[in-house]
Structures are given as C-alpha cells and as structure tokens.
Design a protein around this motif. Structure first.
Motif, PDB file in Angstrom:
ATOM      1  N   ASP A 292      -6.710   2.876 -24.902  1.00 52.84           N
ATOM      2  CA  ASP A 292      -6.820   3.353 -23.587  1.00 52.84           C
ATOM      3  C   ASP A 292      -6.210   4.993 -23.693  1.00 52.84           C
ATOM      4  N   ARG A 374     -11.853  -8.341 -20.183  1.00 50.43           N
ATOM      5  CA  ARG A 374     -11.240  -8.418 -19.125  1.00 50.43           C
ATOM      6  C   ARG A 374     -11.253 -10.078 -18.874  1.00 50.43           C
ATOM      7  N   VAL A 379      -5.029  -6.734 -17.405  1.00 51.37           N
ATOM      8  CA  VAL A 379      -5.136  -5.204 -17.757  1.00 51.37           C
ATOM      9  C   VAL A 379      -3.853  -4.817 -16.663  1.00 51.37           C
ATOM     10  N   ALA A 381      -2.477  -2.401 -14.097  1.00 51.97           N
ATOM     11  CA  ALA A 381      -2.834  -1.581 -12.885  1.00 51.97           C
ATOM     12  C   ALA A 381      -2.717  -0.043 -13.140  1.00 51.97           C
ATOM     13  N   ARG A 384      -6.303   0.745 -16.003  1.00 50.11           N
ATOM     14  CA  ARG A 384      -7.548   0.207 -15.932  1.00 50.11           C
ATOM     15  C   ARG A 384      -8.398   1.010 -16.514  1.00 50.11           C
ATOM     16  N   ASN A 385      -9.442   0.417 -17.198  1.00 55.64           N
ATOM     17  CA  ASN A 385     -10.262   1.283 -18.075  1.00 55.64           C
ATOM     18  C   ASN A 385     -11.705   0.237 -18.050  1.00 55.64           C
ATOM     19  N   GLY A 386     -12.748   0.743 -17.355  1.00 61.07           N
ATOM     20  CA  GLY A 386     -14.104   0.005 -17.315  1.00 61.07           C
ATOM     21  C   GLY A 386     -14.662  -0.138 -18.458  1.00 61.07           C
ATOM     22  N   GLU A 389     -12.472  -2.721 -20.507  1.00 54.98           N
ATOM     23  CA  GLU A 389     -12.683  -4.198 -19.737  1.00 54.98           C
ATOM     24  C   GLU A 389     -13.956  -4.774 -19.944  1.00 54.98           C
TER      25      GLU A 389
END
Length: 488
Positions: A292, A374, A379, A381, A384-386, A389
């Motif tokens: 990340d 995910r 994860v 807060a 967050r990393n789409g 995930e």
C-alpha cells in the motif's frame, strides 16, 4: 577476473555453450509424470496461458523439473507476445541491463550473453539499457533455444471445472474451437491479467473515436498536426506522450492530479534477495503496509522518458490538474480542470489497470469462488486500497484459494502467475528482476501437487521396480561355507 576474449562469439557458439552447460547440469530432468488419458484424450499436465516473459520462464522451469507434458497458449502471433512490440512505447527497458531476468541461473541464457554474442563485449559496455525491440528478440531466441511448446494465435475462452477434478480449457484458433483437458492451469497473463485497462468513468459518455487507453493500438500517424492530451504521468503516460510528439502533434497537454511528479522508486530502492524470498513470509498487516505504501508513493516515470517529452516546446505539463469534466464539442473534446478548460482532438488515458475478475470471460465459471484479500484481511480504515482489496488471496504456489471452503476445490489447480499476485508473493510475477525466482516457486509447487496426486502410481512403481544392482555373485556367505565344511 574472467578473460572476456574467451566468451562465445556469435549465437551458434553461445547455443553450443548453453547445450553443454545444460548437459553438465543434467537439464532438463527426465520426464516423470505418469501419462493420463480421459475419454480417449491425453491429459495435459499444465496449460500456461500467455507466452510473454512470465509464461516462457514458467514453461522453462516446468520443463527443467521434468514436467514435459505442458503447453503454452498465446493469442498473439509469434514474436508479438507481451507488450514489448505492441503497446510498450518506451525506447528502452526501465530495468538495468545486467539483471538476469528469466535466465534461471544459467549464464548462457542471460540477456548479456545473448547481446555480447551478437554485438561483442565493447558494445555491451557501451549499452545503457536494453532497447525494447532487442529485448523482444532475446525472448524469441529464449523460446527457440529452449524449444518451449508455445502455440500462437490461440485464445482461451473458458476454464471450466470437471467432476473428475480436472479442468477443461476451451481454446479457439480462428473459427475452430477445441477443449484441452488439463491438470493445472497457469495464468501468465501480465499486468492486466485479472482485469483490464482502467479508464475513469468520465469517459463513459464520450465517443471512443476521441480517446484511447495507453495499452490500446493507437494510430499515432493520424494524430499529426492535432491537439492531443494525456491523462497521468506514469511511465506509460510519458511514453505515449513522447510517441505522439514524435509523430508530429501540434500540441501535447499532460493532466496530472498530483502537485509534483513522484521522484523516488521505493520498491526498487529496497530490492534484495531478502525481499524476493522473504516477502511471502510477512504477516498480512506487514504485506499490506509494504505494498500500500509503495502504491501510494507511486513509481516515477524514468528520467529518460520525461526528458523525451520535455524536449518538445509544444509539450505542456499541468500539475494539480485532475479532470473534473469531459465533454464532446462537435469535432473535439473540452477538458476541464480546476485550472481551466482545454480543447483537444484526442485523449490518451495513461491511467493504469484494474483488478476485476468478473471482467475476464475465461474465469467466468470460477471467479465468484475465488477468495480475495478483502475476504482475508480486515483493512485498516486509513489504508483502504481498492486494487489491493480486490487482489486474489493466493497459496504457496500462486494457486487461487476458495472463498467458501469446499465450494470449488479445482481452484487449487489454477495458478495466478501475473501482476495481482504481488500482495501475496511480492514482485515475482511480472518484473524482470525476480521472474526466475517466481517461476521456480510456481513450478516446484506444481511438481509437488502432481507427485502427491499420483502417489498411488508412484508407490506401485516403487514396489514393481526390480532391476538389481547386485547379482548375488559378488560374495559368499562365510557362515554358509563353515556350515558346509562342518558337515563334511
């Protein structure tokens, strides 16, 4: 220090040396996997999808370990696999020229050996980085000299599970469709292997004739004299901008969200064998923190790529300029940013790729069963990393895991040897530096699974083996001679 004058001169000599090296190492290993026939068809032990660098070294590793009954499928014609002579538009590779890449620890398989054999040692010393076309030539040679079983112009339409635990790989060549029964499938499908190019939703209502993604085939000659814009400032964005400028565009605007370009290549800076072999052993939270952080820092475009763009006076870099609106206006587009409005004739999105398993038709039958990160990791807060995930949670041999245990056991035989494996295994599946180590991990895992699955056959072979090493005439039992003597 070695005497470079003794190095092979010419590919014939290099290939002779390679054959000798492999013979001394007793490679490739003899084939050992018992053949299997189902419904009158020979089952293939492994189908590798993708014949780019990752697919080739995966094939070479399987062959090296004695899994001879495998095939590599690629939709491209021979010599055009992967990005190097298609949508890659940089002049040279980003990686340092001396990295050994897919050579699997064999000196005569390295790019350096190949280049020096063709051009000599002095040319190697003078070379700054490998031209991308030359790298493609090297991969073509690598495939040929190792005699890898590649089938070109073959598209995989579906990977289907079977009741007997095997997999059906539905392939298409032109108008002909056939199904190959496989024990394992390897997805060596590159950067977009579990998704595709990412284009922001702002382009949804725009006629596709006005825009392209940087991974698309683009007719740059047709852009001569036009106003062109590029979204993004990564390596591909810069390379596409440079290609457009060199094609003679009248004006080039680059729109970048950031207020400055990233300048430090974080992951490369900490590269080591520790990272290569140790990353997979990290606890989940540490894997996430590493990847990340590196993604948020972003990888800077190569200095040479930036200079290639800035050399043109009609190139304009707009920092702190995300596109807030995009509209068609007759024969052109209007791009709106917080700093103003720009009229452009064509827009190139250098916006990277997305991970979206549901967008891959070949995975339609199994995608819903694949466990994602995910599903595995709560994860934080603030992290967050789409993309992360949505990345698959992979096993030790890059195999998919089940979201619901027992729902789709065949996932253990589908291996994700492409970019989205990074969070589980580190950067072993796409970049040049550690591709051999990644392929070794993959191939050893497949070998282990094949042997375990065939344990009854191997045990039967153990019991049936009856070739004696001793013939019984090498000695006489001393006690038996004494007994005979006593009896007489």
């Amino acid at each position: 220090m070695s005497d470079m004058s003794t190095f092979p001169n010419g590919l014939d000599a290099l290939e002779a040396r390679l054959r000798q090296d492999l013979a001394w190492l007793e490679l490739p290993a003899k084939a050992w996997v018992p053949p299997r026939v189902v419904d009158g068809h020979r089952v293939v032990d492994a189908v590798i999808i993708g014949a780019g660098m990752a697919g080739l070294v995966a094939s070479a590793m399987l062959k090296r370990l004695g899994v001879a009954n495998h095939i590599v499928l690629d939709k491209a014609p021979a010599g055009r696999e992967g990005p190097w002579v298609t949508f890659a538009r940089m002049r040279t590779l980003r990686s340092p020229k001396q990295l050994t890449g897919p050579a699997m620890g064999v000196p005569a398989l390295t790019f350096r050996a190949y280049y020096e054999a063709l051009h000599g040692h002095d040319a190697w010393v003078a070379l700054e980085k490998a031209p991308r076309e030359t790298w493609m030539d090297y991969l073509v040679w690598y495939r040929r000299v190792l005699d890898l079983p590649v089938r070109n112009a073959t598209t995989v339409d579906a990977i289907l599970t079977r009741g007997d635990g095997l997999l059906d790989v539905v392939c298409r060549q032109e108008d002909r469709t056939e199904t190959t029964i496989a024990r394992h499938v390897v997805l060596a499908t590159g950067r977009d292997g579990l998704g595709g190019p990412f284009v922001p939703p702002i382009a949804d209502e725009i006629d596709p004739k006005f825009w392209a993604h940087s991974a698309d085939a683009i007719d740059f000659a047709a852009l001569r004299g036009k106003r062109v814009a590029v979204v993004g400032a990564g390596a591909s964005a810069m390379d596409n901008a440079a290609t457009a400028l060199e094609a003679g565009v009248a004006r080039l605007d680059m729109f970048v969200r950031r207020t400055d370009l990233p300048r430090i290549n974080k992951f490369t800076g900490i590269g080591s064998q520790g990272v290569v072999h140790g990353f997979a052993g990290l606890p989940d939270n540490w894997k996430w923190r590493f990847v990340d952080y590196a993604m948020r820092a972003q990888t800077p475009p190569p200095r040479a790529s930036v200079l290639r763009v800035s050399a043109f006076p009609q190139a304009h870099l707009h920092l702190g300029s995300p596109i807030t609106a995009l509209a068609q206006d007759d024969d052109h587009l209007v791009v709106t940013t917080p700093k103003g409005r720009h009229s452009v004739d064509f827009l190139i999105f250098g916006t990277g790729f997305k991970v979206d398993l549901t967008s891959r038709p070949e995975l339609a039958a199994v995608a819903s069963h694949i466990r994602l990160w995910r599903d595995r990791f709560p994860v934080p807060a603030d992290m967050r990393n789409g993309e992360l995930e949505g990345s698959p949670d992979l096993g030790d041999a890059f195999e998919f895991l089940e979201a619901e245990p027992g729902a789709c056991p065949a996932l253990a035989k589908i291996h994700c040897f492409n970019f989205p494996a990074t969070l589980s295994h580190g950067k072993l599946t796409g970049d040049i530096p550690a591709i051999s180590e990644g392929a070794d991990r993959l191939a050893r895992g497949i070998v282990r699974a094949l042997f375990v699955a065939d344990r009854e056959r191997h045990f039967a072979d153990l019991k049936a083996f009856d070739t004696p090493e001793l013939l019984g005439d090498e000695w006489a039992d001393a006690d038996a001679r004494e007994e005979v003597s006593d009896a007489t």
